[in-house]
Design a protein around this motif. Structure first.
Motif, PDB file in Angstrom:
ATOM      1  N   ALA A 437       1.484 -10.626   9.463  1.00  0.00           N
ATOM      2  CA  ALA A 437       0.521  -9.590   9.801  1.00  0.00           C
ATOM      3  C   ALA A 437       0.832  -8.199   8.771  1.00  0.00           C
ATOM      4  CB  ALA A 437       0.624  -9.209  11.420  1.00  0.00           C
ATOM      5  N   LEU A 438       1.976  -8.140   8.670  1.00  0.00           N
ATOM      6  CA  LEU A 438       2.174  -6.878   7.847  1.00  0.00           C
ATOM      7  C   LEU A 438       1.735  -7.234   6.117  1.00  0.00           C
ATOM      8  CD1 LEU A 438       5.795  -5.713   9.194  1.00  0.00           C
ATOM      9  CD2 LEU A 438       3.555  -4.369   9.585  1.00  0.00           C
ATOM     10  N   VAL A 439       2.084  -8.062   5.843  1.00  0.00           N
ATOM     11  CA  VAL A 439       1.628  -8.571   4.543  1.00  0.00           C
ATOM     12  C   VAL A 439       0.217  -8.586   4.260  1.00  0.00           C
ATOM     13  CG1 VAL A 439       1.866 -10.349   2.732  1.00  0.00           C
ATOM     14  CG2 VAL A 439       3.822  -9.603   3.904  1.00  0.00           C
ATOM     15  N   ALA A 440      -0.403  -9.358   5.511  1.00  0.00           N
ATOM     16  CA  ALA A 440      -2.142  -9.354   5.328  1.00  0.00           C
ATOM     17  C   ALA A 440      -2.624  -7.965   5.449  1.00  0.00           C
ATOM     18  CB  ALA A 440      -2.253 -10.147   6.617  1.00  0.00           C
ATOM     19  N   GLN A 441      -2.007  -6.892   6.015  1.00  0.00           N
ATOM     20  CA  GLN A 441      -2.638  -5.701   6.279  1.00  0.00           C
ATOM     21  C   GLN A 441      -2.402  -4.978   5.065  1.00  0.00           C
ATOM     22  OE1 GLN A 441      -4.505  -4.887   8.990  1.00  0.00           O
ATOM     23  NE2 GLN A 441      -4.904  -2.585   8.041  1.00  0.00           N
ATOM     24  N   LEU A 442      -1.181  -4.956   4.472  1.00  0.00           N
ATOM     25  CA  LEU A 442      -0.900  -4.068   3.280  1.00  0.00           C
ATOM     26  C   LEU A 442      -0.998  -4.467   1.958  1.00  0.00           C
ATOM     27  CD1 LEU A 442       2.529  -2.759   5.109  1.00  0.00           C
ATOM     28  CD2 LEU A 442       0.646  -1.522   5.026  1.00  0.00           C
ATOM     29  N   PHE A 443      -1.359  -5.709   1.906  1.00  0.00           N
ATOM     30  CA  PHE A 443      -1.412  -6.170   0.307  1.00  0.00           C
ATOM     31  C   PHE A 443      -2.478  -5.504  -0.285  1.00  0.00           C
ATOM     32  CE2 PHE A 443      -3.123  -9.042  -2.681  1.00  0.00           C
ATOM     33  CZ  PHE A 443      -2.074  -9.197  -3.588  1.00  0.00           C
ATOM     34  N   LEU A 444      -3.852  -5.489   0.114  1.00  0.00           N
ATOM     35  CA  LEU A 444      -4.884  -4.878  -0.637  1.00  0.00           C
ATOM     36  C   LEU A 444      -4.484  -3.351  -1.070  1.00  0.00           C
ATOM     37  CD1 LEU A 444      -7.925  -6.842   0.578  1.00  0.00           C
ATOM     38  CD2 LEU A 444      -6.598  -7.168  -1.484  1.00  0.00           C
ATOM     39  N   ALA A 445      -3.956  -2.708  -0.043  1.00  0.00           N
ATOM     40  CA  ALA A 445      -3.618  -1.328  -0.332  1.00  0.00           C
ATOM     41  C   ALA A 445      -2.735  -1.168  -1.300  1.00  0.00           C
ATOM     42  CB  ALA A 445      -3.272  -0.531   1.016  1.00  0.00           C
ATOM     43  N   SER A 446      -1.446  -2.064  -1.254  1.00  0.00           N
ATOM     44  CA  SER A 446      -0.666  -1.873  -2.241  1.00  0.00           C
ATOM     45  C   SER A 446      -1.094  -2.579  -3.573  1.00  0.00           C
ATOM     46  CB  SER A 446       0.475  -3.259  -1.813  1.00  0.00           C
ATOM     47  OG  SER A 446       1.107  -2.750  -0.439  1.00  0.00           O
ATOM     48  N   LEU A 447      -1.738  -3.505  -3.682  1.00  0.00           N
ATOM     49  CA  LEU A 447      -2.370  -3.911  -5.009  1.00  0.00           C
ATOM     50  C   LEU A 447      -3.210  -2.616  -5.717  1.00  0.00           C
ATOM     51  CD1 LEU A 447      -3.140  -6.204  -7.001  1.00  0.00           C
ATOM     52  CD2 LEU A 447      -5.129  -6.846  -5.498  1.00  0.00           C
ATOM     53  N   CYS A 448      -4.049  -1.999  -4.922  1.00  0.00           N
ATOM     54  CA  CYS A 448      -4.744  -0.483  -5.241  1.00  0.00           C
ATOM     55  C   CYS A 448      -3.583   0.428  -5.967  1.00  0.00           C
ATOM     56  CB  CYS A 448      -5.392   0.035  -4.225  1.00  0.00           C
ATOM     57  SG  CYS A 448      -6.270   1.518  -4.644  1.00  0.00           S
ATOM     58  N   HIS A 449      -2.502   0.586  -5.300  1.00  0.00           N
ATOM     59  CA  HIS A 449      -1.830   1.701  -5.481  1.00  0.00           C
ATOM     60  C   HIS A 449      -0.560   1.133  -6.495  1.00  0.00           C
ATOM     61  CE1 HIS A 449      -3.708   4.571  -2.619  1.00  0.00           C
ATOM     62  NE2 HIS A 449      -3.466   3.552  -1.726  1.00  0.00           N
ATOM     63  N   LEU A 450       0.026   0.231  -6.352  1.00  0.00           N
ATOM     64  CA  LEU A 450       1.023  -0.511  -7.151  1.00  0.00           C
ATOM     65  C   LEU A 450       0.446  -1.374  -8.427  1.00  0.00           C
ATOM     66  CD1 LEU A 450       3.538  -1.626  -4.616  1.00  0.00           C
ATOM     67  CD2 LEU A 450       3.699   0.542  -5.594  1.00  0.00           C
ATOM     68  N   LYS A 451      -0.710  -1.474  -8.262  1.00  0.00           N
ATOM     69  CA  LYS A 451      -1.300  -2.348  -9.597  1.00  0.00           C
ATOM     70  C   LYS A 451      -0.544  -3.408  -9.958  1.00  0.00           C
ATOM     71  CE  LYS A 451      -3.843   1.811 -11.337  1.00  0.00           C
ATOM     72  NZ  LYS A 451      -3.608   2.509  -9.990  1.00  0.00           N
ATOM     73  N   TYR A 452      -0.266  -3.773 -10.953  1.00  0.00           N
ATOM     74  CA  TYR A 452       0.337  -5.019 -11.286  1.00  0.00           C
ATOM     75  C   TYR A 452       1.674  -5.190 -10.794  1.00  0.00           C
ATOM     76  CZ  TYR A 452       2.352  -2.172 -15.282  1.00  0.00           C
ATOM     77  OH  TYR A 452       3.135  -0.948 -15.548  1.00  0.00           O
ATOM     78  N   GLY A 453       2.437  -3.798 -10.386  1.00  0.00           N
ATOM     79  CA  GLY A 453       3.636  -3.639 -10.021  1.00  0.00           C
ATOM     80  C   GLY A 453       3.703  -4.468  -8.585  1.00  0.00           C
ATOM     81  N   ILE A 454       2.819  -4.692  -7.738  1.00  0.00           N
ATOM     82  CA  ILE A 454       2.867  -5.540  -6.736  1.00  0.00           C
ATOM     83  C   ILE A 454       3.523  -6.720  -6.767  1.00  0.00           C
ATOM     84  CG2 ILE A 454       0.715  -6.385  -6.774  1.00  0.00           C
ATOM     85  CD1 ILE A 454       2.613  -5.599  -3.678  1.00  0.00           C
ATOM     86  N   PHE A 455       3.135  -7.385  -8.061  1.00  0.00           N
ATOM     87  CA  PHE A 455       3.881  -8.626  -8.300  1.00  0.00           C
ATOM     88  C   PHE A 455       5.340  -8.659  -8.673  1.00  0.00           C
ATOM     89  CE2 PHE A 455      -0.832  -8.957  -8.875  1.00  0.00           C
ATOM     90  CZ  PHE A 455      -1.246 -10.052  -7.954  1.00  0.00           C
ATOM     91  N   LEU A 456       5.823  -7.688  -9.545  1.00  0.00           N
ATOM     92  CA  LEU A 456       6.822  -7.362  -9.674  1.00  0.00           C
ATOM     93  C   LEU A 456       7.680  -7.164  -8.600  1.00  0.00           C
ATOM     94  CD1 LEU A 456       6.801  -5.082 -13.056  1.00  0.00           C
ATOM     95  CD2 LEU A 456       7.212  -7.563 -12.848  1.00  0.00           C
ATOM     96  N   LEU A 457       7.200  -6.448  -7.399  1.00  0.00           N
ATOM     97  CA  LEU A 457       7.826  -6.259  -6.273  1.00  0.00           C
ATOM     98  C   LEU A 457       8.138  -7.550  -5.541  1.00  0.00           C
ATOM     99  CD1 LEU A 457       8.978  -4.671  -4.058  1.00  0.00           C
ATOM    100  CD2 LEU A 457       6.702  -4.312  -3.096  1.00  0.00           C
ATOM    101  N   PHE A 458       7.289  -8.503  -5.681  1.00  0.00           N
ATOM    102  CA  PHE A 458       7.354  -9.869  -4.978  1.00  0.00           C
ATOM    103  C   PHE A 458       8.505 -10.496  -5.837  1.00  0.00           C
ATOM    104  CE2 PHE A 458       2.924  -9.720  -3.559  1.00  0.00           C
ATOM    105  CZ  PHE A 458       3.350  -9.317  -1.777  1.00  0.00           C
ATOM    106  N   ALA A 459       8.545 -10.330  -7.058  1.00  0.00           N
ATOM    107  CA  ALA A 459       9.501 -11.411  -7.944  1.00  0.00           C
ATOM    108  C   ALA A 459      10.877 -10.450  -7.673  1.00  0.00           C
ATOM    109  CB  ALA A 459       9.457 -10.935  -9.462  1.00  0.00           C
ATOM    110  N   CYS A 460      11.184  -9.421  -7.426  1.00  0.00           N
ATOM    111  CA  CYS A 460      12.556  -8.595  -6.993  1.00  0.00           C
ATOM    112  C   CYS A 460      12.824  -9.250  -5.559  1.00  0.00           C
ATOM    113  CB  CYS A 460      12.191  -7.235  -7.059  1.00  0.00           C
ATOM    114  SG  CYS A 460      12.002  -6.700  -8.624  1.00  0.00           S
ATOM    115  N   LEU A 461      11.860  -9.395  -4.546  1.00  0.00           N
ATOM    116  CA  LEU A 461      12.119 -10.071  -3.400  1.00  0.00           C
ATOM    117  C   LEU A 461      12.743 -11.427  -3.439  1.00  0.00           C
ATOM    118  CD1 LEU A 461       9.201  -8.229  -1.270  1.00  0.00           C
ATOM    119  CD2 LEU A 461      11.571  -7.617  -1.176  1.00  0.00           C
ATOM    120  N   ILE A 462      11.858 -11.995  -4.274  1.00  0.00           N
ATOM    121  CA  ILE A 462      12.385 -13.524  -4.257  1.00  0.00           C
ATOM    122  C   ILE A 462      13.863 -13.667  -4.987  1.00  0.00           C
ATOM    123  CG2 ILE A 462      11.872 -15.695  -5.477  1.00  0.00           C
ATOM    124  CD1 ILE A 462       8.833 -14.872  -5.270  1.00  0.00           C
TER     125      ILE A 462
END
Length: 520
Positions: A437-462
């Motif tokens: 639920a949290l990822v579904a709710q926050l992803f589009l806002a994160s994409l807007c504010h972090l831009k391509y950085g959201i994918f780097l964030l996922f890479a770091c989490l993995i």
């Protein structure tokens, strides 16, 4: 066994179990398949619907205007609307809340009861969504769908597990994951065609969820209750009769006695949730109930599945091409799951987690690098660059489909001893739904504010996830489920918490499969 020891009596009995592939077993597989397809269909359909112009014009006109704007500052933010994302995430918040009620109903009234209640709730939710005239109706419908998923995800995998013979339980259990992936694929196919049906194509997509709900309702009514549940309810003769029918043999006394013993031991535990927090169960609780279900969502894969059409349209793909691209990604999920079903017992859980996780890191960094260089300048991507993005996302989803997707459910189900298994499963589902639920709710806002950085964030989490698995998760392949606690007693780190309580019964490492310390 309640104290964590090995019950050799169970092992001796298990060797004498008999079974045939009966029509009852096949029917239980069909019920499981419908339950998984229902869950998967809703996972896949929402992202396609929220990218359809007719849907946006009716409910989210401002998002529609941003979608068709060519202003540079809106490239990453076309769909940044919290009410729009609530349309997706409300389902998972509802599933989270209903999980514990579903657990109680499943335990007290049986698996069939939860399957029926879940199917009814999902059916009503699908009807309300398809006929929605305002945002309130959309959200109410999604909440009812979420309640249906809460009941279904609690009962259907358990039903499959208990109806399956022990020797083929792993393959049958993964059927739920496979049909979930198939449901996502079917949803993307339907969205591709209904996107061309104006102005009510989105209603068709949402309304078609009623079909698997009806099939699941019928299956829940006519299918037999599991022998395990009947024993729990004290209906011993009926349990024996059903067990004979589902196994296709009269020689079921060994398995039947094990069901009775297991039920007595489970009933002897008065407060399983408090037991779950005991020091001796800390490794399983931390790894199985907290880390793995949270990690499964923090890979970022479900963000891609939820919002694949939205992501591809944000990146400049047209409506039809974005749905085709999301169709490609959902196909990758199915192929990955098939690979996992075929090979996970050969190569092990840790191997798939770490190998596929390493690939996922590379693909997320690749996506971020391409977007950083070529996207966000108010222009559409060129065809070669778009093809690179689709390929990277396809490979990412394929890696997830053979690792964190199916194993995120399989491994927690293996780790817990009988006396805390049901309460632990409720926590697993709860944690999974919280992060979904949290990822579904926050992803589009994160994409807007972090831009391509959201994918780097996922890479770091993995990277963090793979590290935790490497050091703290022992290999469980081919280890009898009631002996898995021994892996933690021999683990380089966890033995400091659980100790070696049964020195006289410890088996040699080779007899326990991959029971060496996880870092070895």
């Amino acid at each position: 066994m309640a104290g964590g020891g090995i019950d050799t009596r169970v092992s001796h009995r298990a060797a004498s179990y008999e079974y045939k592939v009966t029509r009852y077993l096949i029917f239980s597989c069909i019920v499981g398949a419908v339950g998984g397809a229902l869950f998967g269909y809703d996972l896949g359909v929402s992202g396609g619907v929220t990218s359809m112009d007719d849907f946006l014009v009716k409910f989210f006109p401002l998002v529609y205007e941003r979608k068709h704007s060519h202003l540079k500052e809106t490239d990453y933010c076309k769909y940044d609307n919290q009410i729009l994302t609530l349309f997706t995430s409300s389902l998972y918040f509802a599933a989270l809340v209903i999980t514990f009620a579903a657990s109680h109903l499943t335990r007290k009234k049986g698996r069939k009861a939860s399957i029926i209640v879940g199917a009814l709730s999902f059916l009503v939710g699908a009807i309300i969504n398809a006929s929605a005239q305002n945002i309130a109706m959309l959200i109410i419908g999604r909440i009812l769908l979420g309640a249906g998923i809460g009941f279904g995800n609690q009962a259907v995998p358990l039903y499959l597990s208990e109806m399956s013979p022990a020797k083929i339980r792993g393959a049958v259990n993964q059927l739920f994951q496979f049909t979930t992936c198939a449901g996502i694929l079917v949803a993307n196919l339907i969205n591709y065609f209904t996107d061309k049906v104006h102005p009510h194509g989105w209603r068709i997509s949402l309304g078609l969820a009623a079909l698997p709900a009806i099939l699941m309702l019928i299956g829940g009514i006519v299918c037999p209750e599991t022998p395990n549940s009947l024993v729990e309810q004290g209906k011993l003769e009926e349990a024996r009769r059903v067990l004979k029918r589902v196994r296709g043999t009269d020689n079921v006394e060994a398995e039947f006695q094990d069901l009775i013993d297991a039920s007595k031991e489970a009933q002897a535990v008065k407060d399983p949730f408090r037991n779950l927090l005991k020091r001796k169960y800390r490794p399983q609780f931390v790894i199985g109930a907290l880390c793995i279900p949270a990690f499964q969502q923090l890979t970022g894969n479900n963000s891609i599945l939820f919002y694949a059409p939205v992501i591809f349209q944000t990146l400049g793909f047209g409506s039809s091409s974005s749905l085709i691209s999301s169709l490609v990604s959902s196909s990758a999920l199915i192929v990955g799951t098939l690979v996992s079903m075929a090979l996970v017992d050969r190569f092990g859980r840790r191997g798939f987690f770490i190998e596929a996780g390493s690939e996922m890191i590379v693909y997320m960094v690749a996506v971020a690098a391409v977007l950083a260089k070529y996207f966000g300048h108010g222009e559409e991507l060129s065809i070669p660059i778009a093809a690179i993005l689709v390929a990277a996302i396809f490979l990412f989803v394929f890696a997830y489909g053979r690792s964190w997707g199916p194993l995120g459910w399989l491994v927690p189900s293996e780790l817990f001893p009988l006396e805390i298994r049901s309460s632990a499963q409720s926590v697993v589902v709860c944690v999974n739904m919280i992060f979904t639920a949290l990822v579904a709710q926050l992803f589009l806002a994160s994409l807007c504010h972090l831009k391509y950085g959201i994918f780097l964030l996922f890479a770091c989490l993995i990277v963090i996830m793979c590290t935790v698995v490497y050091f703290f998760l022992p290999e469980t392949k081919r280890v009898p489920i009631e002996e898995i606690y021994l892996l933690f007693e021999n683990h380089w780190f966890w033995k400091n918490y659980v100790g070696q309580r049964h020195q006289d019964t410890l088996a040699e490492p080779e007899k326990l499969g991959e029971s060496k310390p996880a870092h070895a």
